[in-house]
Design an enzyme around this catalytic site. Structure first.
Site, short mmCIF file in Angstrom:
data_model
loop_
_atom_site.label_atom_id
_atom_site.label_comp_id
_atom_site.label_asym_id
_atom_site.label_seq_id
_atom_site.Cartn_x
_atom_site.Cartn_y
_atom_site.Cartn_z
N HIS A 1 8.59 0.62 0.94
CA HIS A 1 7.43 0.04 0.23
C HIS A 1 7.64 -1.42 -0.15
O HIS A 1 6.72 -2.22 -0.02
CB HIS A 1 7.19 0.87 -1.03
CG HIS A 1 5.99 0.49 -1.82
ND1 HIS A 1 4.71 0.47 -1.30
CD2 HIS A 1 5.85 0.12 -3.12
CE1 HIS A 1 3.85 0.10 -2.24
NE2 HIS A 1 4.52 -0.13 -3.35
N GLU B 1 7.18 -11.24 -2.16
CA GLU B 1 8.17 -10.24 -1.77
C GLU B 1 9.35 -10.83 -1.03
O GLU B 1 10.46 -10.27 -1.06
CB GLU B 1 7.49 -9.13 -0.94
CG GLU B 1 8.41 -7.93 -0.72
CD GLU B 1 7.73 -6.76 -0.05
OE1 GLU B 1 6.49 -6.73 0.04
OE2 GLU B 1 8.46 -5.84 0.40
N ARG C 1 10.78 4.78 -10.04
CA ARG C 1 10.40 5.09 -8.66
C ARG C 1 11.58 5.53 -7.79
O ARG C 1 11.44 6.42 -6.95
CB ARG C 1 9.76 3.83 -8.07
CG ARG C 1 8.90 4.07 -6.91
CD ARG C 1 8.20 2.79 -6.55
NE ARG C 1 6.91 2.66 -7.20
CZ ARG C 1 6.11 1.61 -7.06
NH1 ARG C 1 6.48 0.60 -6.29
NH2 ARG C 1 4.95 1.56 -7.66
N GLY D 1 -0.67 -13.88 1.36
CA GLY D 1 -0.90 -12.87 0.32
C GLY D 1 -1.05 -13.57 -1.02
O GLY D 1 -1.15 -14.81 -1.10
N GLU E 1 1.29 3.64 -15.16
CA GLU E 1 2.04 4.10 -13.99
C GLU E 1 3.47 4.40 -14.41
O GLU E 1 3.85 4.16 -15.57
CB GLU E 1 1.99 3.06 -12.86
CG GLU E 1 0.59 2.97 -12.25
CD GLU E 1 0.48 2.00 -11.09
OE1 GLU E 1 1.50 1.71 -10.44
OE2 GLU E 1 -0.64 1.52 -10.85
N TRP F 1 -3.50 -4.41 0.69
CA TRP F 1 -3.31 -2.95 0.64
C TRP F 1 -2.95 -2.44 -0.75
O TRP F 1 -2.87 -1.22 -0.96
CB TRP F 1 -2.20 -2.55 1.62
CG TRP F 1 -2.60 -2.82 3.03
CD1 TRP F 1 -2.32 -3.95 3.75
CD2 TRP F 1 -3.40 -1.99 3.88
NE1 TRP F 1 -2.89 -3.87 5.00
CE2 TRP F 1 -3.55 -2.68 5.10
CE3 TRP F 1 -4.00 -0.74 3.72
CZ2 TRP F 1 -4.29 -2.15 6.16
CZ3 TRP F 1 -4.72 -0.21 4.78
CH2 TRP F 1 -4.86 -0.92 5.97
N HIS G 1 8.54 4.12 -1.76
CA HIS G 1 7.51 4.71 -2.62
C HIS G 1 7.58 6.23 -2.45
O HIS G 1 7.63 6.72 -1.33
CB HIS G 1 6.13 4.19 -2.25
CG HIS G 1 5.11 4.41 -3.32
ND1 HIS G 1 4.62 5.65 -3.63
CD2 HIS G 1 4.50 3.55 -4.17
CE1 HIS G 1 3.75 5.55 -4.62
NE2 HIS G 1 3.66 4.27 -4.98
N ASP H 1 10.02 -12.36 8.39
CA ASP H 1 10.20 -13.66 9.05
C ASP H 1 10.76 -14.75 8.12
O ASP H 1 11.65 -15.50 8.48
CB ASP H 1 8.87 -14.19 9.60
CG ASP H 1 8.16 -13.16 10.45
OD1 ASP H 1 8.84 -12.35 11.09
OD2 ASP H 1 6.91 -13.17 10.47
N ARG I 1 12.12 -2.02 -8.70
CA ARG I 1 10.94 -2.70 -9.27
C ARG I 1 10.05 -1.73 -10.04
O ARG I 1 9.80 -0.61 -9.59
CB ARG I 1 10.13 -3.33 -8.13
CG ARG I 1 8.88 -4.04 -8.60
CD ARG I 1 8.20 -4.75 -7.45
NE ARG I 1 7.66 -3.83 -6.47
CZ ARG I 1 6.49 -3.22 -6.57
NH1 ARG I 1 5.71 -3.39 -7.63
NH2 ARG I 1 6.07 -2.41 -5.61
C1 SIN Z 1 1.06 2.10 -6.32
O1 SIN Z 1 -0.15 1.96 -6.48
O2 SIN Z 1 1.66 3.15 -6.51
C2 SIN Z 1 1.87 0.92 -5.87
C3 SIN Z 1 1.98 -0.02 -6.98
C4 SIN Z 1 3.19 -0.89 -6.78
O3 SIN Z 1 3.88 -0.80 -5.78
O4 SIN Z 1 3.48 -1.65 -7.70
#
Ligand code: SIN
Length: 501
Positions: A330, A354, A275, A14, A116, A47, A230, A209, A365
């Protein structure tokens, strides 16, 4: 099989692993990236929807937002590193090196900075709501051509080569063989733990892992109880898919089955509260009334989020009538404890992304900081990792892999892990539930042990990793009696979070 002794061995592909590879290659090191995925979609990065936050030359408010979202449990020194390096890292790697074409703003503005939850400013660079794949694919393509980097896909790490507190590489499985690959430094970038829960936004291979391998080798882990859910995940035909927080940033609201908007009574920032707060409120409203929908009628959803419109339609969901949502696992905020250069407690072992606990996220977070953390820590770890000597002794032999466990055996073990984690180690936890979870996971860990013998195929080792990490999460949760961020402990029958009741 990858070359036997790169200067730096990166496990995982990633954004964090690729950034580590880039950082090490720029420092002149030979790098092997081993990844169990065979497709880009195997990494959570691919993703990622919302985007990547930047400081916009103003790191202090960004730092404050991260700390506030974490309920002041993040490590200020780590947050400072992230926010001070954000703009330069994004400009250098994503814009100048990979030419990521982030969405432009109106009136000729070069970028459309999104908002956000729990951000006090518009600062999120994005490409529609599919930012991850627009970063990940050019990054993989760039490194595939890099003379210092070799990418070995379909190659799973099944254990670290560790001796007397020094990690000297990893045992890698591919094409029916498990072989030692010695390296000066080993960087874990193996991602999250979504496979431990019934519903997750992670790809299926997120079995923890790297965390399990590091813990078995004796590395310190921290903050493992902070598993982030999430709040807005749509589940259609059993298939969970994320509805980005950017949608709430644009004005979407949450309504219960009676059509009531419940978030204003829960938090002053309503749908844009941190969140963890929104996730618990969604769960409660769901339990109370049977359904929660994301109402996107206040703006033109199809024009603003064409990717999400298409994603909904492909799952038979019509956004104009409200998108049904539930919370789902999430992101793991904790992980392998590392310093500001990604160094773990074991010599020669680094962790980024992560699977690492940098201290940036604390108990919860802030949105759109995970790609950024992977990028910044990946580059820093990659630039530091080439400083280790190659190991002098090389005593491990390659072995042929044995038979995998029967599919039914594997499936029933994962079903048990997920049932335990969903029931007892989810959004709300009780001391009794956590005790039961630990007992059940210890029993299961003993049962799956034979599937992770030295010659066992990767699926057996993955199962053992999933068990190991589930137990680490349950143990950390049981040891922390204080409800904060993603870790919420309540007595059985307690109405819990008063604002969310
Ligand atoms: C999202 O697009 O809501 C996820 C973004 C994130 O987890 O930072």
């Amino acid at each position: 099989m990858p070359p036997s002794s790169p200067d730096v061995l990166v496990l995982g592909s990633g954004i964090a692993g690729l950034s580590a590879a880039l950082g090490a290659a720029r420092a002149g090191a030979s790098v092997t990236v081993a990844t169990k995925s065979t497709r880009p979609e195997g990494a959570s990065t691919w993703w990622a929807q919302g985007g990547i936050a930047v400081a916009r030359q103003n790191p202090e408010p960004f730092q404050r937002d991260i700390e506030t979202a974490s309920s002041d449990t993040s490590d200020p020194a780590a947050v400072e590193v992230l926010t001070q390096h954000a703009d330069a890292a994004v400009r250098d790697v994503l814009i100048d090196t990979l030419n990521v074409d982030f969405d432009a703003g109106g009136d000729g503005a070069p970028y459309d900075y999104g908002r956000e939850a729990a951000h006090s400013a518009d600062r999120i660079l994005h490409v529609d709501a599919s930012t991850g794949k627009h970063i990940h694919e050019p990054f993989l393509a760039y490194l595939a051509e890099h003379p210092k980097v070799q990418i070995a896909d379909g190659t799973a790490a099944v254990g670290l080569l560790a001796k007397e507190g020094r990690v000297r590489g990893a045992r890698l499985a591919s094409n029916g063989t498990i072989a030692p690959v010695y390296a000066g430094a080993t960087v874990l970038a193996t991602g999250g733990i979504g496979a431990l829960y019934g519903h997750s936004t992670n790809p299926a291979g997120a079995t923890g892992d790297g965390i399990a391998m590091a813990a078995r080798a004796g590395a310190d882990t921290a903050d493992m109880e902070f598993v982030q859910f999430h709040p807005t995940v749509c589940i259609a035909d059993g298939d969970p898919f994320l509805i980005s927080e950017a949608v709430r940033g644009e004005g979407a609201v949450l309504r219960d089955a009676q059509g009531e908007r419940f978030m204003p009574a829960v938090h002053a920032d309503a749908e844009l509260a941190p969140r963890d707060v929104v996730a618990r409120a969604v769960e409660r409203a769901h339990e109370r009334t049977g359904q929660v929908v994301l109402d996107v009628s206040s703006f033109d959803f199809e024009t603003t989020f064409p990717d999400l419109q298409a994603l909904c339609e492909s799952h038979g969901v019509d956004p104009s009538t409200g998108i049904p949502v539930v919370p789902a696992e999430h992101f793991l905020c904790g992980g392998i404890e590392v310093d500001t250069r990604g160094r773990s407690s074991l010599e020669g072992l680094y962790a980024v992304g992560e699977c690492a606990r940098t201290g940036v996220h604390g108990a919860n977070r802030l949105a759109s900081t995970s790609l950024l953390e992977g990028l910044v820590w990946g580059l820093r770890a990659g630039a530091t990792a080439p400083g280790h000597e190659q190991p002098a002794t090389r005593s491990e032999e390659a072995v042929q892999t044995g038979d995998p466990p029967a599919p039914d055996t594997l499936q029933s073990a994962y079903d048990r892990i997920q049932a335990i984690m969903d029931e007892h180690v989810g959004l709300r936890r009780t001391p009794e539930g956590l005790a039961r979870a630990q007992d059940a996971l210890r029993t299961l860990a003993a049962e799956v042990e034979p599937h992770a013998a030295p010659d066992a195929p990767p699926v057996g080792h993955e199962l053992q990793s999933a068990c190991t990490v589930a137990l680490l999460v349950a143990e950390a949760a049981a040891q922390n009696e204080v409800s904060v961020g993603c870790h919420y402990v309540t007595d059985p029958g307690d109405a819990g979070d008063p604002v969310a009741a």
